[in-house]
Design a protein around this motif. Sequence first.
Motif, PDB file in Angstrom:
ATOM      1  N   VAL A  53       0.834  -1.202   0.000  1.00 32.12           N
ATOM      2  CA  VAL A  53       0.000   0.000   0.000  1.00 32.12           C
ATOM      3  C   VAL A  53       0.871   1.256   0.000  1.00 32.12           C
ATOM      4  O   VAL A  53       0.463   2.308  -0.497  1.00 32.12           O
ATOM      5  CB  VAL A  53      -0.967  -0.027   1.202  1.00 32.12           C
ATOM      6  CG1 VAL A  53      -1.671   1.299   1.399  1.00 32.12           C
ATOM      7  CG2 VAL A  53      -1.978  -1.142   1.034  1.00 32.12           C
ATOM      8  N   PHE A  54       2.091   1.152   0.497  1.00 30.68           N
ATOM      9  CA  PHE A  54       2.981   2.297   0.565  1.00 30.68           C
ATOM     10  C   PHE A  54       3.924   2.380  -0.632  1.00 30.68           C
ATOM     11  O   PHE A  54       4.740   3.299  -0.713  1.00 30.68           O
ATOM     12  CB  PHE A  54       3.768   2.260   1.883  1.00 30.68           C
ATOM     13  CG  PHE A  54       2.861   2.297   3.076  1.00 30.68           C
ATOM     14  CD1 PHE A  54       2.283   3.484   3.481  1.00 30.68           C
ATOM     15  CD2 PHE A  54       2.549   1.132   3.758  1.00 30.68           C
ATOM     16  CE1 PHE A  54       1.417   3.519   4.568  1.00 30.68           C
ATOM     17  CE2 PHE A  54       1.691   1.150   4.844  1.00 30.68           C
ATOM     18  CZ  PHE A  54       1.125   2.347   5.247  1.00 30.68           C
ATOM     19  N   TRP A  80      -1.363   4.494  -0.675  1.00 28.74           N
ATOM     20  CA  TRP A  80      -1.862   5.191   0.498  1.00 28.74           C
ATOM     21  C   TRP A  80      -2.386   6.572   0.123  1.00 28.74           C
ATOM     22  O   TRP A  80      -3.394   7.032   0.656  1.00 28.74           O
ATOM     23  CB  TRP A  80      -0.749   5.307   1.538  1.00 28.74           C
ATOM     24  CG  TRP A  80      -1.221   5.868   2.831  1.00 28.74           C
ATOM     25  CD1 TRP A  80      -1.112   7.157   3.257  1.00 28.74           C
ATOM     26  CD2 TRP A  80      -1.902   5.164   3.874  1.00 28.74           C
ATOM     27  NE1 TRP A  80      -1.660   7.299   4.502  1.00 28.74           N
ATOM     28  CE2 TRP A  80      -2.165   6.081   4.913  1.00 28.74           C
ATOM     29  CE3 TRP A  80      -2.317   3.844   4.031  1.00 28.74           C
ATOM     30  CZ2 TRP A  80      -2.807   5.733   6.078  1.00 28.74           C
ATOM     31  CZ3 TRP A  80      -2.952   3.494   5.207  1.00 28.74           C
ATOM     32  CH2 TRP A  80      -3.203   4.430   6.209  1.00 28.74           C
ATOM     33  N   ASN A  81      -1.699   7.257  -0.792  1.00 27.93           N
ATOM     34  CA  ASN A  81      -2.103   8.603  -1.192  1.00 27.93           C
ATOM     35  C   ASN A  81      -3.133   8.614  -2.308  1.00 27.93           C
ATOM     36  O   ASN A  81      -3.552   9.681  -2.736  1.00 27.93           O
ATOM     37  CB  ASN A  81      -0.878   9.406  -1.626  1.00 27.93           C
ATOM     38  CG  ASN A  81       0.068   9.655  -0.488  1.00 27.93           C
ATOM     39  OD1 ASN A  81      -0.346   9.810   0.646  1.00 27.93           O
ATOM     40  ND2 ASN A  81       1.354   9.680  -0.780  1.00 27.93           N
ATOM     41  N   ALA A  84      -9.217   6.381  -0.345  1.00 28.98           N
ATOM     42  CA  ALA A  84      -9.684   5.603   0.801  1.00 28.98           C
ATOM     43  C   ALA A  84      -9.660   4.100   0.537  1.00 28.98           C
ATOM     44  O   ALA A  84      -9.485   3.317   1.474  1.00 28.98           O
ATOM     45  CB  ALA A  84     -11.090   6.037   1.179  1.00 28.98           C
ATOM     46  N   LYS A  87      -6.443   2.598   1.682  1.00 28.58           N
ATOM     47  CA  LYS A  87      -6.368   2.582   3.148  1.00 28.58           C
ATOM     48  C   LYS A  87      -7.201   1.423   3.705  1.00 28.58           C
ATOM     49  O   LYS A  87      -6.824   0.788   4.691  1.00 28.58           O
ATOM     50  CB  LYS A  87      -6.819   3.917   3.714  1.00 28.58           C
ATOM     51  CG  LYS A  87      -5.837   5.040   3.416  1.00 28.58           C
ATOM     52  CD  LYS A  87      -6.349   6.372   3.908  1.00 28.58           C
ATOM     53  CE  LYS A  87      -5.340   7.469   3.731  1.00 28.58           C
ATOM     54  NZ  LYS A  87      -5.273   8.010   2.399  1.00 28.58           N
ATOM     55  N   PHE A  88      -8.330   1.147   3.066  1.00 28.58           N
ATOM     56  CA  PHE A  88      -9.161   0.017   3.473  1.00 28.58           C
ATOM     57  C   PHE A  88      -8.432  -1.300   3.206  1.00 28.58           C
ATOM     58  O   PHE A  88      -8.521  -2.235   3.999  1.00 28.58           O
ATOM     59  CB  PHE A  88     -10.504   0.066   2.735  1.00 28.58           C
ATOM     60  CG  PHE A  88     -11.524  -0.868   3.289  1.00 28.58           C
ATOM     61  CD1 PHE A  88     -11.968  -0.773   4.595  1.00 28.58           C
ATOM     62  CD2 PHE A  88     -12.062  -1.866   2.484  1.00 28.58           C
ATOM     63  CE1 PHE A  88     -12.912  -1.641   5.099  1.00 28.58           C
ATOM     64  CE2 PHE A  88     -13.001  -2.742   2.982  1.00 28.58           C
ATOM     65  CZ  PHE A  88     -13.431  -2.630   4.301  1.00 28.58           C
ATOM     66  N   ALA A  90      -5.205  -1.689   3.390  1.00 33.68           N
ATOM     67  CA  ALA A  90      -4.230  -1.790   4.483  1.00 33.68           C
ATOM     68  C   ALA A  90      -4.898  -2.302   5.759  1.00 33.68           C
ATOM     69  O   ALA A  90      -4.342  -3.155   6.466  1.00 33.68           O
ATOM     70  CB  ALA A  90      -3.572  -0.433   4.734  1.00 33.68           C
ATOM     71  N   LEU A  91      -6.097  -1.822   6.048  1.00 34.00           N
ATOM     72  CA  LEU A  91      -6.828  -2.285   7.218  1.00 34.00           C
ATOM     73  C   LEU A  91      -7.167  -3.770   7.104  1.00 34.00           C
ATOM     74  O   LEU A  91      -7.018  -4.530   8.067  1.00 34.00           O
ATOM     75  CB  LEU A  91      -8.110  -1.470   7.399  1.00 34.00           C
ATOM     76  CG  LEU A  91      -9.036  -1.911   8.535  1.00 34.00           C
ATOM     77  CD1 LEU A  91      -8.355  -1.733   9.878  1.00 34.00           C
ATOM     78  CD2 LEU A  91     -10.342  -1.153   8.477  1.00 34.00           C
ATOM     79  N   SER A 126      -9.936  -7.509  -0.260  1.00 37.10           N
ATOM     80  CA  SER A 126      -8.777  -6.726  -0.716  1.00 37.10           C
ATOM     81  C   SER A 126      -8.574  -6.873  -2.220  1.00 37.10           C
ATOM     82  O   SER A 126      -8.279  -5.898  -2.913  1.00 37.10           O
ATOM     83  CB  SER A 126      -7.505  -7.167   0.009  1.00 37.10           C
ATOM     84  OG  SER A 126      -7.567  -6.842   1.356  1.00 37.10           O
TER      85      SER A 126
END
Length: 182
Positions: A53-54, A80-81, A84, A87-88, A90-91, A126
């Motif tokens: 994600v990064f 990540w940037n 959303a 980010k989801f 990653a969660l 995912s």
Amino acid sequence: MRSDDDRQHESGEHGREPPARPSTTSAPSIDLSTVSRSVWISAGGALVLLISVFLSWYTATASIKVANVSQSFSASESGWNSGAAAKFVALLALIALAAWVIELFVPTVDLPFPGWMIAGAAGAISMVFVLFKVVSKPGGNISVDVPGINASVGTAFGIWIALLAAIAVVVGAYMRMTEPQS
């Protein structure tokens, strides 16, 4: 010079026990060689998914040529940037990792579902979000190609790593599901 009372006091005499030493009991340990290959695949996939994600998910390039002068620009954006949805993802990777950690290292906690089911569902969701991000690029599918000006937005290596990692989470969870339970 020390008296007999001083020596007796230091040695714990006078009817008192010397102070007790703190116990050195250790937490129960797990033999990592007993962890099945399926769990390693799924948990490793979840860890790679979290890291991906990064990484760079998108690249944008533009070049302009006016007369004999040409200029090129490029930029990249991490997952990540990019919004959303990443980010989801990653969660969900953290949820899959947590399910395996709890199943392996915290036997006193009963999860509402088996670890393979939690990790498999997190990996499958995912995959859907990563595939969505593949087809829904920032700025849309805009590609400009007119004389003197070229511009495009494309996917980068990070998003493909994320997709492969999400697949690994699901495959490892499926393998765990089909293993005989001990």
